[in-house]
Structure formats: C-alpha cells, structure tokens
Design a protein around this motif. Structure first.
Motif, short mmCIF file in Angstrom:
data_model
loop_
_atom_site.label_atom_id
_atom_site.label_comp_id
_atom_site.label_asym_id
_atom_site.label_seq_id
_atom_site.Cartn_x
_atom_site.Cartn_y
_atom_site.Cartn_z
N GLY A 63 44.68 7.99 16.73
CA GLY A 63 43.76 9.03 16.14
C GLY A 63 42.52 9.15 16.86
N LYS A 64 42.45 8.80 18.19
CA LYS A 64 41.35 9.02 18.96
C LYS A 64 41.09 10.24 19.41
N VAL A 65 40.48 11.17 18.61
CA VAL A 65 40.36 12.70 18.86
C VAL A 65 38.94 13.07 18.03
N LEU A 66 38.29 13.71 18.71
CA LEU A 66 36.91 14.30 18.44
C LEU A 66 37.16 15.75 17.91
N LYS A 67 36.43 15.91 16.44
CA LYS A 67 36.79 17.16 15.98
C LYS A 67 35.53 17.71 15.70
N VAL A 68 35.51 19.34 15.52
CA VAL A 68 34.38 20.13 15.17
C VAL A 68 34.38 19.73 13.57
N GLY A 69 33.06 19.49 13.16
CA GLY A 69 32.74 19.07 11.63
C GLY A 69 32.56 17.56 11.70
N ASP A 70 32.99 16.81 12.66
CA ASP A 70 32.72 15.26 12.58
C ASP A 70 31.33 15.09 12.43
N PRO A 71 30.82 14.26 11.53
CA PRO A 71 29.56 13.87 11.31
C PRO A 71 28.92 13.14 12.42
N VAL A 72 27.62 13.06 12.55
CA VAL A 72 26.73 12.49 13.72
C VAL A 72 26.04 11.42 13.18
N TYR A 73 26.15 9.97 13.55
CA TYR A 73 25.28 9.08 12.85
C TYR A 73 24.42 8.50 13.98
N VAL A 74 23.11 8.31 13.89
CA VAL A 74 22.14 8.01 14.70
C VAL A 74 22.13 6.65 14.40
N LEU A 75 22.45 5.55 15.14
CA LEU A 75 22.48 4.17 14.91
C LEU A 75 21.21 3.36 15.50
N ARG A 76 20.91 3.89 16.82
CA ARG A 76 19.56 3.24 17.34
C ARG A 76 18.87 4.61 18.19
N LYS A 77 17.67 4.45 18.02
CA LYS A 77 17.08 5.30 18.98
C LYS A 77 15.60 4.98 19.24
N VAL A 78 15.21 5.55 20.71
CA VAL A 78 13.90 5.20 21.07
C VAL A 78 12.85 6.24 20.64
N SER A 79 11.72 5.60 20.75
CA SER A 79 10.49 6.42 19.97
C SER A 79 10.10 7.55 20.95
N SER A 80 10.38 7.81 22.16
CA SER A 80 10.07 8.94 23.06
C SER A 80 10.98 8.94 24.17
N PRO A 81 10.98 10.27 24.78
CA PRO A 81 11.99 10.39 26.03
C PRO A 81 11.52 9.44 27.00
N ALA A 82 10.24 9.00 27.22
CA ALA A 82 9.80 8.28 28.27
C ALA A 82 10.40 6.86 28.30
N GLU A 83 11.15 6.54 27.27
CA GLU A 83 11.70 5.42 27.23
C GLU A 83 13.36 5.38 27.42
N MET A 84 13.82 6.53 27.77
CA MET A 84 15.15 6.80 28.16
C MET A 84 15.16 6.75 29.61
N PRO A 85 16.34 6.42 30.08
CA PRO A 85 16.95 6.63 31.45
C PRO A 85 16.83 8.08 31.90
N ALA A 86 16.52 8.28 33.09
CA ALA A 86 16.62 9.73 33.52
C ALA A 86 16.93 10.09 35.00
#
Length: 331
Positions: free
Chosen positions: A308-331
């Motif tokens: 069942g390793k299939v990605l589907k349209v309609g799948d919910p997206v859960y945000v588990l961790r995030k940073v406070s600004s784009p400056a904290e993400m690698p780029a």
C-alpha cells in the motif's frame, strides 16, 4: 530547478517525540494533484495516485535525453522538449505491476510519428553520461529512439534510462544526512508546492501562469501561501517526508509550456519577494529565487512497511515539525 548548492545542514531525522505527535496532528492541507515526468524535461503526467519509491514516485525522471557528449539535455537549451507528450499504460501506476515485452511507453511530438519504447527489454549500456554533478552509465533505448529525438531536436541525441542494475545517484549529503537516492531529477526525489503559493504569485503577475512551469511532484492545497517553506517534517497520508531544501528556480520556469517561448516571468517578479536576499537575508545564495521545497521520503519509518505504498490525491497533509522562518531551512 537547478543544481543543488552545497554546505547546508539538513533537518534532523524523525524523532520519537515527533513521531508521537502524529496522532494529534490536524490535517492542514491535502494533496490536490500528483505529477510525474518520466523523461526529464518532457511533459508531465497528472495522476490520481502514484506508487512511492525511495528514489521518488515510480517512473519519475527514469529517462533523459542526452546530447552527443552524453550530457543531459533539458528545456534550458531545448524548450521543444516541453511538447514531447509521454504516455504509459494505465496499469503502470499499480503498486506491484511489472511490465512485459508488450508494455510500452509512447512518445508523441509535433511533426513526429509516435515512438514506442518497450518497458521491458535487454538494454545495451551507454557509458560516460552525466547530469549535473552525477556521471555514470545508463541503458541505451536504442537506435530508433535516438533517431527520433535527433530528428525532432535537429541534432544528435540519445534516449537513455537510469541503470538501476549498477548505478546509485545519491542525494547531496550536505542536505540529507541519511542515505537517499534519486534518478535523473535535478537532485532530490520529490518537489512539493502549494496551490496557495501559486495563487499568491499569480496575484503579482499580469498574466497568470500554470503550475506546470514549476514541475512539482506533489501539489497541496489548504494552507497559507509559502507555508511549505517551513515544513521540516510532514506526513502525507501515513507516509513521512523530510524537508530537505528550498527549491531554487531556474530558466525553465520562464518557458511557456504550451508555446515553448521563454520570457522574463515569473523569475523577475519572484525575485522581488522570494529571493534569498529577501527571505534569507543572512544566508548564502542571496541571488537565488525560491519556490517550493524538495523532500525525501523517510522510507525507513515504520509506517512505510508493508504494502500500500501509494500516494493519492486527497491524502491529508500533517505538519509535524516546522521552523519559524525560511532563513532556518537549508537552501
């Protein structure tokens, strides 16, 4: 799009605490569309569902066109590739489907007869090929395919398939600590963008553009514009993904996918509010323009085991961790 820059620190792998947060997470978005691009820089295919692989969605960038020097060819120099339509059998998107000798990928382009490429055959190995920082061997799709692309582009060309028997193209370890690999992408297995980010950009443009300018794999909706910049760990359905780096955009975004004509937008407008200078003022690559985020699938996560390793349209997206600004993400 574009080659990955170096010297960055990727978000840490999934922790027990973040995994525990999954049950309490509230879906903030859902998958709106799924895209694959079987031949690098050729047209994409919109799908209701797609099997997941550690290297990306199945069939994504498994092929590319190379020039007489063995270098990967993209729309940056051959915008006509945008008109190459790619068709795969419907059953190719079933999780465990395997092609037979009668299974074909069909290519169509203006002024050309359709080309059938067998999905299951013995290949000759072509050596000395390269795309961005990677070099190695690939499977040659044969004289007929080479002639087809040579005639279409007006110069010697060859269609090759990633050599899964002997090659591994590792994702840049400066961005991803654990071992992940990809095929002929620009460097990462997945690219995610939100519909709200595209809507926000279009509010700044005189002529709205379609998402196909940005060639994402996963288009989500139901979140704030550019919130995907901040996602260091998410779940889509039951599958865990790690944010790897903000996606720096290239000339391909300026090519109208319907006409093949390049302009100055959307890069010119994006540079006014999405450049490194604006959203990452203390970081490197200030001249880069960012739109979307590259991801890797945390395929070692326990939820990824079994079928069942299939990605589907309609799948919910859960945000588990995030940073406070784009400056904290690698780029």
């Amino acid at each position: 799009m574009g080659a990955a820059a170096s010297s960055a620190t990727a978000p840490s792998p999934v922790t027990a605490a973040s995994a525990a947060a999954t049950e309490a997470a509230i879906p903030g978005a859902k998958v709106a569309e799924i895209f694959i691009y079987p031949i690098k820089s050729c047209s994409g295919i919109s799908l209701p569902s797609a099997p997941l692989r550690p290297t990306g969605l199945r069939w994504d960038r498994e092929w590319m066109v190379v020039n007489e020097k063995g270098r990967g060819v993209t729309q940056r120099v051959e915008p006509k590739l945008a008109f190459v339509q790619v068709e795969l059998p419907n059953e190719a998107f079933l999780e465990d489907w395997e092609p037979s000798q009668d299974s074909f990928m069909v290519l169509k382009a203006p002024g050309m007869e359709p080309l059938k490429v067998c999905l299951n055959k013995q290949h000759e190995v072509a050596n000395g090929l390269s795309v961005w920082e990677w070099s190695g061997s690939a499977w040659d799709e044969g004289a007929e395919a080479s002639q087809w692309f040579s005639d279409y582009l007006g110069k010697p060309s060859q269609l090759v398939r990633f050599n899964t028997a002997s090659e591994v193209r590792q994702v840049d370890p400066d961005y991803v600590k654990e071992h992940h690999s990809t095929f002929f992408t620009d460097g990462f297995p997945f690219l995610l963008i939100s519909q709200e980010s595209l809507d926000s950009l279009n509010e700044h443009l005189e002529e709205p553009i379609r998402i196909n300018r940005f060639r994402p794999n996963i288009l989500v909706e139901g979140c704030e514009p550019f919130s995907e910049d901040l996602w260091s760990e998410i779940k889509i359905g039951r599958f865990s993904f790690l944010g790897s780096k903000l996606c720096g955009r290239c000339k391909v975004t300026t090519i109208n996918q319907e006409t093949g004509i390049a302009g100055r937008e959307p890069l010119e407008t994006l540079a006014t509010f999405r450049s490194g200078k604006v959203i990452r003022p203390n970081g490197k690559n200030k001249g880069a323009v960012y739109f979307g985020q590259n991801l890797v699938w945390n395929w070692n996560d326990s939820s990824a085991k079994g079928s069942g390793k299939v990605l589907k349209v309609g799948d919910p997206v859960y945000v588990l961790r995030k940073v406070s600004s784009p400056a904290e993400m690698p780029a």
